[in-house]
Design a protein around this motif. Structure first.
Motif, short mmCIF file in Angstrom:
data_model
loop_
_atom_site.label_atom_id
_atom_site.label_comp_id
_atom_site.label_asym_id
_atom_site.label_seq_id
_atom_site.Cartn_x
_atom_site.Cartn_y
_atom_site.Cartn_z
N ASP A 1 -8.40 14.72 3.21
CA ASP A 1 -9.03 14.39 1.93
C ASP A 1 -8.05 13.64 1.02
O ASP A 1 -8.44 12.70 0.33
CB ASP A 1 -9.52 15.66 1.23
CG ASP A 1 -10.77 16.24 1.88
OD1 ASP A 1 -11.47 15.48 2.59
OD2 ASP A 1 -11.05 17.44 1.68
N PHE A 2 -6.78 14.07 1.04
CA PHE A 2 -5.80 13.37 0.20
C PHE A 2 -5.55 11.95 0.72
O PHE A 2 -5.42 11.01 -0.06
CB PHE A 2 -4.48 14.14 0.16
CG PHE A 2 -3.46 13.48 -0.74
CD1 PHE A 2 -3.57 13.58 -2.11
CD2 PHE A 2 -2.41 12.74 -0.21
CE1 PHE A 2 -2.65 12.96 -2.95
CE2 PHE A 2 -1.48 12.12 -1.03
CZ PHE A 2 -1.60 12.23 -2.41
N ARG A 3 -5.49 11.80 2.04
CA ARG A 3 -5.29 10.46 2.60
C ARG A 3 -6.39 9.50 2.13
O ARG A 3 -6.14 8.31 1.93
CB ARG A 3 -5.26 10.50 4.12
CG ARG A 3 -4.07 11.26 4.72
CD ARG A 3 -4.04 11.15 6.23
NE ARG A 3 -3.09 12.07 6.83
CZ ARG A 3 -3.41 13.22 7.41
NH1 ARG A 3 -4.69 13.59 7.51
NH2 ARG A 3 -2.47 14.00 7.92
N LYS A 4 -7.60 10.00 1.98
CA LYS A 4 -8.71 9.15 1.56
C LYS A 4 -8.58 8.68 0.12
O LYS A 4 -9.26 7.74 -0.28
CB LYS A 4 -10.04 9.91 1.74
CG LYS A 4 -10.39 10.15 3.21
CD LYS A 4 -11.69 10.92 3.33
CE LYS A 4 -12.06 11.17 4.79
NZ LYS A 4 -13.32 11.94 4.93
N THR A 5 -7.72 9.32 -0.66
CA THR A 5 -7.52 8.90 -2.05
C THR A 5 -6.48 7.78 -2.18
O THR A 5 -6.31 7.21 -3.26
CB THR A 5 -7.07 10.08 -2.92
OG1 THR A 5 -5.73 10.48 -2.55
CG2 THR A 5 -8.01 11.26 -2.77
N ILE A 6 -5.79 7.49 -1.09
CA ILE A 6 -4.72 6.48 -1.13
C ILE A 6 -5.31 5.08 -1.29
O ILE A 6 -6.31 4.74 -0.66
CB ILE A 6 -3.90 6.55 0.17
CG1 ILE A 6 -3.14 7.86 0.26
CG2 ILE A 6 -2.94 5.37 0.28
CD1 ILE A 6 -2.50 8.10 1.61
N LYS A 7 -4.69 4.28 -2.13
CA LYS A 7 -5.01 2.86 -2.19
C LYS A 7 -4.06 2.14 -1.24
O LYS A 7 -2.84 2.23 -1.39
CB LYS A 7 -4.83 2.32 -3.62
CG LYS A 7 -5.13 0.83 -3.74
CD LYS A 7 -4.93 0.34 -5.16
CE LYS A 7 -5.18 -1.16 -5.24
NZ LYS A 7 -4.95 -1.69 -6.62
N LEU A 8 -4.61 1.44 -0.26
CA LEU A 8 -3.79 0.83 0.78
C LEU A 8 -3.97 -0.68 0.80
O LEU A 8 -5.09 -1.18 0.74
CB LEU A 8 -4.14 1.42 2.15
CG LEU A 8 -3.24 1.05 3.33
CD1 LEU A 8 -3.12 2.22 4.31
CD2 LEU A 8 -3.77 -0.18 4.07
N THR A 9 -2.87 -1.38 0.87
CA THR A 9 -2.87 -2.84 1.02
C THR A 9 -2.13 -3.19 2.30
O THR A 9 -1.00 -2.71 2.52
CB THR A 9 -2.18 -3.52 -0.18
OG1 THR A 9 -2.84 -3.15 -1.39
CG2 THR A 9 -2.20 -5.03 -0.03
N SER A 10 -2.75 -3.98 3.15
CA SER A 10 -2.07 -4.43 4.37
C SER A 10 -1.41 -5.77 4.11
O SER A 10 -1.78 -6.53 3.21
CB SER A 10 -3.07 -4.54 5.52
OG SER A 10 -3.97 -5.61 5.30
N LEU A 11 -0.39 -6.06 4.91
CA LEU A 11 0.32 -7.33 4.78
C LEU A 11 0.86 -7.73 6.15
O LEU A 11 0.96 -6.91 7.06
CB LEU A 11 1.46 -7.21 3.77
CG LEU A 11 2.55 -6.15 4.07
CD1 LEU A 11 3.77 -6.79 4.73
CD2 LEU A 11 2.95 -5.42 2.80
N GLN A 12 1.15 -8.99 6.29
CA GLN A 12 1.80 -9.50 7.49
C GLN A 12 3.03 -10.28 7.08
O GLN A 12 3.26 -10.52 5.89
CB GLN A 12 0.83 -10.38 8.29
CG GLN A 12 -0.35 -9.61 8.85
CD GLN A 12 -1.36 -10.50 9.54
OE1 GLN A 12 -2.17 -11.15 8.91
NE2 GLN A 12 -1.29 -10.55 10.86
N ARG A 13 3.84 -10.65 8.06
CA ARG A 13 5.01 -11.43 7.70
C ARG A 13 5.41 -12.39 8.80
O ARG A 13 5.12 -12.20 9.97
CB ARG A 13 6.18 -10.52 7.33
CG ARG A 13 6.91 -9.89 8.50
CD ARG A 13 8.18 -9.23 7.99
NE ARG A 13 8.91 -8.57 9.04
CZ ARG A 13 10.10 -8.03 8.86
NH1 ARG A 13 10.66 -8.08 7.67
NH2 ARG A 13 10.73 -7.43 9.85
N GLU A 14 6.11 -13.43 8.37
CA GLU A 14 6.77 -14.36 9.26
C GLU A 14 8.27 -14.18 9.07
O GLU A 14 8.73 -13.94 7.96
CB GLU A 14 6.40 -15.81 8.91
CG GLU A 14 4.92 -16.10 8.98
CD GLU A 14 4.60 -17.53 8.51
OE1 GLU A 14 5.56 -18.25 8.16
OE2 GLU A 14 3.42 -17.89 8.49
N ALA A 15 9.04 -14.27 10.15
CA ALA A 15 10.48 -14.08 10.03
C ALA A 15 11.23 -15.05 10.91
O ALA A 15 10.78 -15.42 11.98
CB ALA A 15 10.85 -12.64 10.39
#
Length: 296
Positions: free
Chosen positions: A275-289
């Motif tokens: 239930d707590f995990r569902k309250t998380i605001k999550l943003t995904s990202l990618q990267r070039e290196a």
């Protein structure tokens, strides 16, 4: 599914280190995507925390590169000459700073922005600073704004020597100048770099791309996406924590293990429930290196 592109001001709020630890305030120029607290949600800088997060989801590897006159010095751009001894030969890059040999990067076949020339530029900047030369001339690669990290490793075993970056988009010319020196001299986990270390250094430049707000905390791909979470601590304060794309894969974690590790890194000490995990605001990202070893 459950995603929306993070653009404009939303992306400028990415302000946590890739291991989610609150970091000391660092100096920065106004309007440059300067410092902010890792837990504040304000634009700022972040460490790579540990050797976790060093690597790439899309990478350009440059081999050992040596110059006849060594690293920088008289006759190079650092010494005021017309030739930058640290940069690839002029025929290696196009007018936009992209190597013709780069494979299509992230985002459906577009060419990657990152290049080994960016790592060369970072070596130039560090060398000139340590030896008291004028800063190197303006590089030829693109000056578009990106969130970025500069990472230094040392020795044959490539031990982490410094890594600091920003989740606020900065123009690459000024951003790489700033974070080259910040990561080399102001990473609180290490003493400032010295001239003697230059021959043993590896440099990598990471550009963060494709930020997307994710509605479902499981809607991201291990080994492809990095994630930034925002959550409310037991004491009611807003906290953030970030892992770059390679962390979960290198550690052998699944989605839940990665998120739970980030929560702990961000300072959450209570029992972690679904239930707590569902309250998380999550943003995904990618990267070039891109990575480069300077062979003296």
């Amino acid at each position: 599914m459950g995603r929306k592109r993070c653009v404009g001001a939303d992306c400028s709020k990415m302000a946590a280190g890739c291991c989610g630890v609150k970091k000391p305030k660092l100096s920065g120029s106004p309007g440059s995507g300067g410092p902010g607290s890792a837990g504040s949600g304000m634009p700022g800088t972040g460490h790579c925390g540990t050797d976790l997060g060093i690597g790439s989801s899309s990478a350009v590897q440059a081999g050992n590169v040596s110059r006849p006159n060594g690293l920088g010095g008289p006759g190079s751009s650092c010494g005021g000459g017309s030739v930058n001894s640290m940069s690839p030969t002029p025929g290696s890059y196009g007018a936009n700073g992209l190597s013709p040999n780069l494979s299509p990067g992230l985002g459906g076949g577009r060419r990657m922005v990152v290049s080994a020339e960016m790592c060369c530029f970072c070596f130039d900047v560090l060398y000139c600073h340590l030896y008291g030369y004028q800063p190197p001339r303006t590089p030829r690669f693109t000056n578009d704004p990106y969130p970025l990290f500069v990472t230094w490793k040392t020795g044959r075993d490539k031990r982490l020597r410094g890594c600091i970056g920003t989740f606020s988009a900065m123009n690459l010319h000024s951003g790489l100048r700033e974070y080259t020196l910040t990561s080399a001299l102001k990473d609180s986990r290490f003493p400032p770099m010295t001239r003697d270390e230059l021959p043993r250094l590896f440099c990598s430049v990471s550009l963060l791309t494709n930020f997307e707000d994710v509605g479902d905390y499981l809607d991201w791909e291990v080994g492809v996406h990095g994630i930034r979470i925002e959550f409310i601590s037991e004491k009611g304060s807003k906290r953030t924590a970030t892992y770059l794309p390679e962390v979960a894969k290198e550690q052998g974690w699944d989605h839940i293990q990665t998120i739970d590790s980030l929560l702990r890194k961000g300072g959450y000490k209570a029992t972690i429930t679904n239930d707590f995990r569902k309250t998380i605001k999550l943003t995904s990202l990618q990267r070039e290196a891109a990575a480069l070893h300077r062979n003296m």
